[in-house]
Every structure is written in structure tokens, then in C-alpha cells.
Design a protein around this motif. Structure first.
Motif, mmCIF file in Angstrom:
data_model
loop_
_atom_site.group_PDB
_atom_site.id
_atom_site.type_symbol
_atom_site.label_atom_id
_atom_site.label_comp_id
_atom_site.label_asym_id
_atom_site.label_seq_id
_atom_site.Cartn_x
_atom_site.Cartn_y
_atom_site.Cartn_z
ATOM 1 N N GLU A 20 -12.779 29.237 -40.187
ATOM 2 C CA GLU A 20 -13.399 30.534 -40.443
ATOM 3 C C GLU A 20 -13.412 30.831 -41.943
ATOM 4 O OE1 GLU A 20 -11.832 33.568 -37.871
ATOM 5 O OE2 GLU A 20 -12.465 32.494 -36.078
ATOM 6 N N ARG A 39 -12.033 33.505 -47.194
ATOM 7 C CA ARG A 39 -11.415 33.522 -45.868
ATOM 8 C C ARG A 39 -11.092 34.970 -45.496
ATOM 9 N NH1 ARG A 39 -8.939 29.140 -48.483
ATOM 10 N NH2 ARG A 39 -9.237 27.165 -47.423
ATOM 11 N N GLU A 40 -10.945 35.193 -44.222
ATOM 12 C CA GLU A 40 -10.481 36.453 -43.647
ATOM 13 C C GLU A 40 -11.186 37.667 -44.244
ATOM 14 O OE1 GLU A 40 -6.249 36.133 -44.056
ATOM 15 O OE2 GLU A 40 -6.121 34.619 -42.488
ATOM 16 N N ASP A 41 -10.449 38.562 -44.914
ATOM 17 C CA ASP A 41 -11.025 39.805 -45.432
ATOM 18 C C ASP A 41 -11.465 39.714 -46.891
ATOM 19 O OD1 ASP A 41 -11.038 41.439 -43.182
ATOM 20 O OD2 ASP A 41 -8.929 41.950 -43.418
ATOM 21 N N GLU A 42 -11.459 38.522 -47.474
ATOM 22 C CA GLU A 42 -11.948 38.378 -48.846
ATOM 23 C C GLU A 42 -13.452 38.628 -48.850
ATOM 24 O OE1 GLU A 42 -8.816 34.959 -50.303
ATOM 25 O OE2 GLU A 42 -10.743 34.339 -49.465
ATOM 26 N N SER A 55 -17.325 39.846 -45.438
ATOM 27 C CA SER A 55 -16.125 39.016 -45.321
ATOM 28 C C SER A 55 -16.314 38.071 -44.139
ATOM 29 C CB SER A 55 -14.873 39.875 -45.121
ATOM 30 O OG SER A 55 -14.839 40.395 -43.808
ATOM 31 N N ASN A 57 -14.205 37.710 -41.779
ATOM 32 C CA ASN A 57 -13.816 38.472 -40.583
ATOM 33 C C ASN A 57 -14.994 39.272 -40.047
ATOM 34 O OD1 ASN A 57 -11.213 37.512 -40.516
ATOM 35 N ND2 ASN A 57 -10.290 39.339 -41.397
ATOM 36 N N SER A 61 -16.069 38.239 -36.309
ATOM 37 C CA SER A 61 -15.745 39.254 -35.296
ATOM 38 C C SER A 61 -16.947 39.555 -34.411
ATOM 39 C CB SER A 61 -15.259 40.536 -35.972
ATOM 40 O OG SER A 61 -16.308 41.163 -36.679
#
Length: 69
Positions: A20, A39-42, A55, A57, A61
Motif C-alpha cells: 500500500e 505510505r499510509e497517511d503521508e 494519501s 490510506n 480505504s
């Protein structure tokens, strides 16, 4: 990568759906340099496409879980 560089594509992204993550590459004359890994919330940003902001996420999501094949 070589074909994109040949035609002057300024930037491209590779998405790794397992990790991801998004790898952002930018053109430097005749080759690409890895600029960033998100990655993730970056928050992904691009100096060439300033209207882009998200992001990983946010992206993942919205993708439903798929059954294992």
C-alpha cells in the motif's frame, strides 16, 4: 522507464498494492530518479500536478476487500 524518458514523460508513479505504497519517479534529463515513497497517511504531492493531494490510506480505504483467489 526508458520509453517514458524517451518521450519526456516528466513523472510517473508505481503503486504497490501489497505494501500500500506509491513510488514517485521524476525525469532527470534521460533517466528517472526515485523522488519519494508515500505510505499510509503521508500526503502525496507533485510539483508538476499541483492540484493532486491524497494519501495512500485515502486510496486504499475506498477499495473493497477482495476474496483470495
Amino acid at each position: 522507464m526508458k520509453m517514458y524518458a524517451k518521450y519526456g514523460i516528466a513523472e510517473y508513479w508505481l503503486v504497490d498494492s501489497v505494501q500500500e505504497a506509491l513510488e514517485q519517479y521524476t525525469l532527470d534529463v534521460d533517466h528517472y530518479d526515485l523522488k519519494e515513497i508515500y505510505r499510509e497517511d503521508e500526503t502525496e504531492t507533485s510539483p508538476r500536478m499541483q492540484c493532486i493531494s491524497f494519501s495512500m490510506n485515502d486510496i486504499f480505504s475506498d477499495i473493497p476487500d477482495l476474496p483470495n483467489a
